[in-house]
Design a protein around this motif. Structure first.
Motif, short mmCIF file in Angstrom:
data_model
loop_
_atom_site.label_atom_id
_atom_site.label_comp_id
_atom_site.label_asym_id
_atom_site.label_seq_id
_atom_site.Cartn_x
_atom_site.Cartn_y
_atom_site.Cartn_z
N GLY A 143 1.00 4.01 11.68
CA GLY A 143 0.85 3.02 11.21
C GLY A 143 0.23 2.68 9.82
N GLY A 144 1.29 1.41 9.34
CA GLY A 144 0.99 1.19 8.17
C GLY A 144 -0.33 0.58 7.52
N SER A 145 0.36 -0.78 7.33
CA SER A 145 -0.67 -1.94 7.11
C SER A 145 -1.48 -1.92 8.32
CB SER A 145 -0.56 -3.43 7.00
OG SER A 145 0.58 -3.77 8.34
N THR A 146 -1.31 -1.88 10.11
CA THR A 146 -1.94 -1.74 10.67
C THR A 146 -3.23 -0.74 11.27
OG1 THR A 146 -0.69 -0.51 11.59
CG2 THR A 146 -0.83 -2.79 12.97
N GLY A 147 -3.09 0.36 10.59
CA GLY A 147 -4.00 1.66 10.32
C GLY A 147 -5.17 1.29 8.86
N ASP A 148 -4.18 1.06 7.97
CA ASP A 148 -5.19 0.92 6.98
C ASP A 148 -6.27 0.18 7.23
OD1 ASP A 148 -5.74 2.13 4.68
OD2 ASP A 148 -4.38 1.05 3.44
N ILE A 149 -5.72 -1.46 7.70
CA ILE A 149 -6.92 -2.08 7.16
C ILE A 149 -7.08 -3.18 8.75
CG2 ILE A 149 -6.93 -2.73 4.44
CD1 ILE A 149 -4.57 -4.72 5.46
N GLY A 150 -5.68 -2.91 9.55
CA GLY A 150 -5.66 -3.85 10.89
C GLY A 150 -7.21 -2.89 11.15
N THR A 151 -7.70 -1.72 11.84
CA THR A 151 -8.21 -1.05 12.06
C THR A 151 -9.64 -1.93 11.96
OG1 THR A 151 -7.78 1.03 10.40
CG2 THR A 151 -7.03 1.16 12.54
N HIS A 152 -9.98 -2.07 10.75
CA HIS A 152 -10.85 -2.39 10.34
C HIS A 152 -11.23 -3.52 11.21
CE1 HIS A 152 -12.83 -0.23 7.40
NE2 HIS A 152 -11.69 -0.03 6.71
N ALA A 153 -10.23 -5.20 10.87
CA ALA A 153 -9.70 -5.86 11.72
C ALA A 153 -10.33 -6.41 12.83
CB ALA A 153 -8.28 -6.81 11.36
N TYR A 154 -9.59 -4.86 13.53
CA TYR A 154 -10.25 -4.53 14.77
C TYR A 154 -11.57 -4.09 15.41
CZ TYR A 154 -10.05 -2.48 19.38
OH TYR A 154 -10.13 -2.23 19.72
N ASN A 155 -11.79 -3.67 14.76
CA ASN A 155 -13.27 -2.91 14.78
C ASN A 155 -14.02 -3.56 14.66
OD1 ASN A 155 -15.49 -1.46 12.86
ND2 ASN A 155 -15.12 -0.25 15.00
N LEU A 156 -13.73 -5.16 13.76
CA LEU A 156 -15.05 -5.56 13.57
C LEU A 156 -15.14 -6.76 14.55
CD1 LEU A 156 -16.73 -6.02 10.64
CD2 LEU A 156 -15.29 -7.46 9.89
N ALA A 157 -13.59 -7.31 14.77
CA ALA A 157 -13.70 -8.13 15.91
C ALA A 157 -14.19 -8.03 17.03
CB ALA A 157 -11.99 -8.63 16.35
N SER A 158 -14.60 -6.22 17.49
CA SER A 158 -15.04 -5.96 18.67
C SER A 158 -16.48 -5.46 18.33
CB SER A 158 -14.33 -4.18 19.29
OG SER A 158 -12.91 -4.50 19.34
N PHE A 159 -17.01 -5.79 17.04
CA PHE A 159 -17.95 -5.27 17.04
C PHE A 159 -18.97 -6.50 17.00
CE2 PHE A 159 -21.68 -4.96 13.44
CZ PHE A 159 -22.50 -3.90 13.53
N ILE A 160 -18.39 -7.40 16.47
CA ILE A 160 -18.98 -8.81 16.22
C ILE A 160 -19.09 -9.61 17.93
CG2 ILE A 160 -19.29 -11.43 15.77
CD1 ILE A 160 -18.38 -9.98 12.67
N SER A 161 -18.33 -9.39 18.26
CA SER A 161 -17.62 -10.21 19.50
C SER A 161 -18.28 -8.95 20.81
CB SER A 161 -16.87 -10.32 19.87
OG SER A 161 -15.96 -9.16 20.17
N GLY A 162 -18.50 -7.90 20.67
CA GLY A 162 -18.87 -7.29 21.85
C GLY A 162 -18.35 -7.25 23.04
N LEU A 163 -16.76 -7.92 22.92
CA LEU A 163 -16.05 -7.47 23.40
C LEU A 163 -15.16 -6.51 23.33
CD1 LEU A 163 -14.53 -11.22 22.80
CD2 LEU A 163 -16.20 -9.85 25.41
#
Length: 395
Positions: free
Chosen positions: A204-224
């Motif tokens: 992963g390029g953008s997915t690994g570098d910053i996409g993982t941050h966005a994904y982690n934060l979405a899960s962290f906040i939503s609890g999903l």
């Protein structure tokens, strides 16, 4: 920096910290060091700061490390520090992704706590092996998804958990940047070079570098928890070997009898006008939330049928979860370094509890090796989906 952890009345000694990577010219190593110092919980006393011995020695000298605690390899550092009476208690791993697994494994098997930069590893097989090593070691493993340290992110998570948004229906996350709009990796720019190299970064390029941050934060906040995704990845810059833009549709697992929530994620490193445009929006049956990393001290909450409300860090409406990681009064901005420092301070609380033989306070929150495995699984699923012309892939 002091060799011995200092002790002030009423507080635990500073945790003896080592670092792997982060030598001269490394961006994230300096950030980790500032974060570790901010709340005065750690002493950096040892390091294997570069894979080049000469650079490792010079970097250690620049940081004021004892020459005898400056190592030419992380394995040498792990072996010797584990034998020293006042050896390191924790290590920060701030290397390119492909080094994370082998380096972390060396410290885990010697009972040394690991604080590791994200993503967890460069591939899912190594991520799963690292989780096994962490589970078997008994040492703590902290993954520095630093955006989870912002007080208003903790506030959003608490509001969702308390049911203030009702049943969650929609989660949207985005993280656009513009720094790779041109092929800067071909100019010798160090950060761009390794982040666009599959051998160092992974698939992963953008997915690994910053996409993982966005994904982690979405899960962290939503609890999903994510169930499946459909991704469309691009490498817009000619000759680039990894993705620099991704559009991802998300399907989350249902909670009980609730209808599963849906989501969208966009990450890009070729979006002119964006620096670090991380943003998360969560919508439920009772209301919606919006948080923007560029203005992190504010959280917008709109109850359905009501007026849009601004919740400020340290202000009226902010709850206990935000308050416990707030350092200064409202109106005095806290930002990126403070959020990063929150992860280190949460790690210190967990390490000190472990040393005292006590249970960790349930309020202490930090991303773990399990979050890291999910992040790498997200990246690999995006790549698989895109190769299937955006077909849905289960995680």
């Amino acid at each position: 920096m002091a060799i011995e952890g200092s002790k002030e009345e009423g507080r635990a000694p500073r945790i003896r910290l080592g670092m792997v990577g982060g030598g001269a010219g490394a961006f994230i190593g300096a950030v980790h060091r500032m974060a570790a110092r901010l709340d005065d919980q750690f002493d950096l006393i040892a390091g294997a700061l570069s894979s080049t011995p000469e650079k490792a020695i010079a970097s250690g000298r620049d940081l004021g490390l004892d020459p005898s605690r400056t190592y030419s390899s992380y394995k040498e550092m792990a072996i010797r520090e584990a034998k020293l009476k006042n050896g390191i208690e924790a290590v920060s791993i701030v290397t390119p992704n492909h080094v994370h697994y082998e380096a972390a494994k060396e410290f885990l098997k010697r009972g040394i706590h690991v604080i590791c930069d994200k993503p967890l590893t460069s591939n899912l097989a190594d991520a799963k092996k690292l989780k096994k090593a962490a589970d078997e070691s008994g040492a703590l493993f902290i993954l520095t998804h630093n955006y989870t340290g912002y007080p208003m992110v903790r506030q959003a998570r608490e509001m969702v958990a308390n049911g203030e948004l009702g049943d969650i229906r929609i989660v949207q996350a985005e993280y656009p940047q513009d720094w790779l709009t041109e092929a800067v990796e071909q100019t010798g720019q160090k950060q761009a070079a390794w982040r666009t190299d599959p051998a160092q970064s992974g698939v992963g390029g953008s997915t690994g570098d910053i996409g993982t941050h966005a994904y982690n934060l979405a899960s962290f906040i939503s609890g999903l928890e994510l169930d499946s995704l459909a991704a469309d990845l691009d490498s817009f810059v000619e000759g680039r070997r990894l993705d620099d833009n991704a559009h991802v549709m998300l399907r989350f697992k249902a909670k009980g009898s609730e209808k599963p929530a849906k989501g969208m994620l966009w990450c890009s490193q070729v979006a002119p006008g964006h620096e670090n445009g991380l943003k998360v929006r969560v919508y439920g049956t009772k209301g919606g939330l919006e948080w923007v990393q560029a203005d992190p001290n504010y959280l917008w909450f709109t109850p359905f049928g009501g007026e849009k409300r601004l919740i400020t860090r340290g202000g009226v409406g902010a709850g206990a979860a935000a308050a416990r990681v707030t350092r200064v009064p409202s109106g005095h901005p806290e930002g990126y370094l403070e959020a990063f420092a929150t992860i280190y301070s949460e790690a210190a609380r967990a390490i000190n509890a472990r040393k005292a033989g006590e249970a960790v306070d349930p309020a202490v929150i930090y991303p773990t090796v399990d979050d890291g495995v999910k992040g790498v699984a997200f990246v690999e699923a995006c790549v698989v989906s895109s190769k299937k012309n955006g077909g849905w892939v289960k995680l």
